[in-house]
Design a protein around this motif. Sequence first.
Motif, short mmCIF file in Angstrom:
data_model
loop_
_atom_site.label_atom_id
_atom_site.label_comp_id
_atom_site.label_asym_id
_atom_site.label_seq_id
_atom_site.Cartn_x
_atom_site.Cartn_y
_atom_site.Cartn_z
N ARG A 19 47.37 -96.59 -24.43
CA ARG A 19 46.25 -96.78 -25.32
C ARG A 19 45.38 -95.53 -25.24
O ARG A 19 45.03 -95.09 -24.16
CB ARG A 19 45.45 -98.01 -24.93
N THR A 20 45.04 -94.98 -26.38
CA THR A 20 44.22 -93.78 -26.40
C THR A 20 43.26 -93.84 -27.58
O THR A 20 43.50 -94.57 -28.54
CB THR A 20 45.08 -92.51 -26.48
N LEU A 103 41.22 -102.59 -17.39
CA LEU A 103 40.23 -101.87 -16.59
C LEU A 103 39.53 -100.77 -17.39
O LEU A 103 38.30 -100.63 -17.32
CB LEU A 103 40.88 -101.27 -15.34
N HIS A 104 40.28 -99.97 -18.14
CA HIS A 104 39.64 -98.89 -18.88
C HIS A 104 38.62 -99.42 -19.89
O HIS A 104 37.52 -98.86 -20.01
CB HIS A 104 40.69 -98.06 -19.60
N ASP A 105 38.97 -100.47 -20.60
CA ASP A 105 38.03 -101.04 -21.56
C ASP A 105 36.76 -101.51 -20.87
O ASP A 105 35.65 -101.31 -21.37
CB ASP A 105 38.67 -102.20 -22.31
N ASN A 106 36.91 -102.14 -19.72
CA ASN A 106 35.74 -102.65 -18.99
C ASN A 106 34.88 -101.50 -18.47
O ASN A 106 33.64 -101.59 -18.50
CB ASN A 106 36.18 -103.54 -17.84
N ILE A 107 35.51 -100.44 -18.00
CA ILE A 107 34.73 -99.29 -17.54
C ILE A 107 34.01 -98.61 -18.71
O ILE A 107 32.81 -98.32 -18.64
CB ILE A 107 35.64 -98.28 -16.82
N ARG A 109 33.17 -99.74 -21.58
CA ARG A 109 32.10 -100.57 -22.12
C ARG A 109 30.80 -100.33 -21.36
O ARG A 109 29.72 -100.22 -21.95
CB ARG A 109 32.50 -102.05 -22.04
N GLU A 110 30.90 -100.22 -20.04
CA GLU A 110 29.72 -99.96 -19.22
C GLU A 110 29.26 -98.50 -19.36
O GLU A 110 28.05 -98.23 -19.46
CB GLU A 110 30.03 -100.27 -17.75
N VAL A 111 30.21 -97.57 -19.36
CA VAL A 111 29.87 -96.15 -19.45
C VAL A 111 29.17 -95.83 -20.76
O VAL A 111 28.21 -95.04 -20.79
CB VAL A 111 31.14 -95.29 -19.29
N ASN A 112 29.61 -96.45 -21.84
CA ASN A 112 29.03 -96.15 -23.15
C ASN A 112 27.59 -96.64 -23.29
O ASN A 112 26.89 -96.25 -24.22
CB ASN A 112 29.90 -96.75 -24.26
N ASP A 113 27.17 -97.49 -22.36
CA ASP A 113 25.78 -97.94 -22.36
C ASP A 113 24.86 -96.99 -21.60
O ASP A 113 23.64 -97.16 -21.61
CB ASP A 113 25.67 -99.34 -21.72
N VAL A 114 25.45 -95.99 -20.93
CA VAL A 114 24.64 -95.03 -20.18
C VAL A 114 24.09 -93.99 -21.15
O VAL A 114 24.84 -93.36 -21.91
CB VAL A 114 25.48 -94.33 -19.09
N THR A 138 36.80 -106.54 -14.00
CA THR A 138 38.25 -106.71 -14.14
C THR A 138 38.78 -107.67 -13.08
O THR A 138 39.62 -108.55 -13.37
CB THR A 138 38.96 -105.35 -14.03
N ASP A 139 38.29 -107.53 -11.87
CA ASP A 139 38.71 -108.42 -10.79
C ASP A 139 38.31 -109.86 -11.09
O ASP A 139 39.13 -110.79 -10.94
CB ASP A 139 38.06 -107.95 -9.49
N GLN A 140 37.08 -110.07 -11.52
CA GLN A 140 36.61 -111.43 -11.81
C GLN A 140 37.40 -112.05 -12.96
O GLN A 140 37.73 -113.25 -12.92
CB GLN A 140 35.12 -111.39 -12.13
N GLU A 141 37.70 -111.26 -13.98
CA GLU A 141 38.48 -111.78 -15.10
C GLU A 141 39.87 -112.21 -14.63
O GLU A 141 40.35 -113.28 -15.01
CB GLU A 141 38.61 -110.70 -16.18
N PHE A 142 40.50 -111.36 -13.85
CA PHE A 142 41.85 -111.68 -13.36
C PHE A 142 41.84 -112.97 -12.55
O PHE A 142 42.69 -113.84 -12.73
CB PHE A 142 42.39 -110.53 -12.51
#
Length: 315
Positions: A19-20, A103-107, A109-114, A138-142
């Motif tokens: 995914r890119t 994981l990348h999507d979750n990261i 999502r947070e990074v784009n709010d910075v 990601t861990d909690q979702e899993f």
Amino acid sequence: MTFKKRKRPPALSISNDMRTHVSGMQMKLATERELEDASLAEEVTVVEGRTFALSSKRGNRRFSCEDAYQAAPGLDGDPTRGIFSVFDGHGGREAADYAADNLHDNILREVNDVGSHLDPDEFMKQVKAAMIKGFLATDQEFLSFGDLRGGATATTAYLCKGRIWVANVGDCRAVICQGGQAVALTHDHRPDCAVEREAVERRGGEIVRERVQGILGVSRALGDRELKSYITAEPSVFCGTISESSEFLILGTDGLWDHVDNQEAVEFVRLTLSQKKGIHAACRGLVELARANRSRDDISVLVVELCSYQASGLI
């Protein structure tokens, strides 16, 4: 863009999709015939992009590879942004696959709010916090899916406008070549480390034969619901800059690092690149070097050339 999964030989369960967020990127996906030939040789080079390549080999004690990966160079069309990960599953590959998909999507999502308006120190600090949140989410979702089992170690590198953040849980490792010298950007989270051992014991766990509860050989991981009371999915995060002397980054699973030391790996990649063989050959060669050094585990190596991620002007 998202690439469809290709049919793979049943004996080799490495992921063959990427995914890119960039269009028009040059890359090479393994063909059906290459995958079939790789299955016979226990190896598959999954994908080669303009700035990175990955090679993986199934351990000869397993029927399927439990490693996974994800790569997204040129995020949102920006050649100075990218995110890359390797994952090493245990107890099956469900956790590694889930992390590779989410994981990348979750990261991001947070990074784009910075906010980009922040001063450099605060920006670095907030992106670091964003990566931690992405891992924990990601861990909690899993874990929320009660039918998913096993766990995974992971190392993720996020590159943005001349800066680099590397987060890891477990013993997947990231090593950067800095002017010919190997610099580890991660610390292995294993119970034989005093700090990690003490953390497990504070949570009520015990270390038996250098394993958590006598079972797990790492003290941090995604998943592992049965041992979650004793381990954590919170990553350690390195923050730094990509300078003119930053040549390339190696992400690898423990199948590599248990048998090839950091400097040896860096020198091997440098030599291969100096011979104009390309990062594809460097990745494949590192896998073969680990196997020649008697690695019997799954081996995955992802190398990223860093020239495109340098930036003359930082935020």
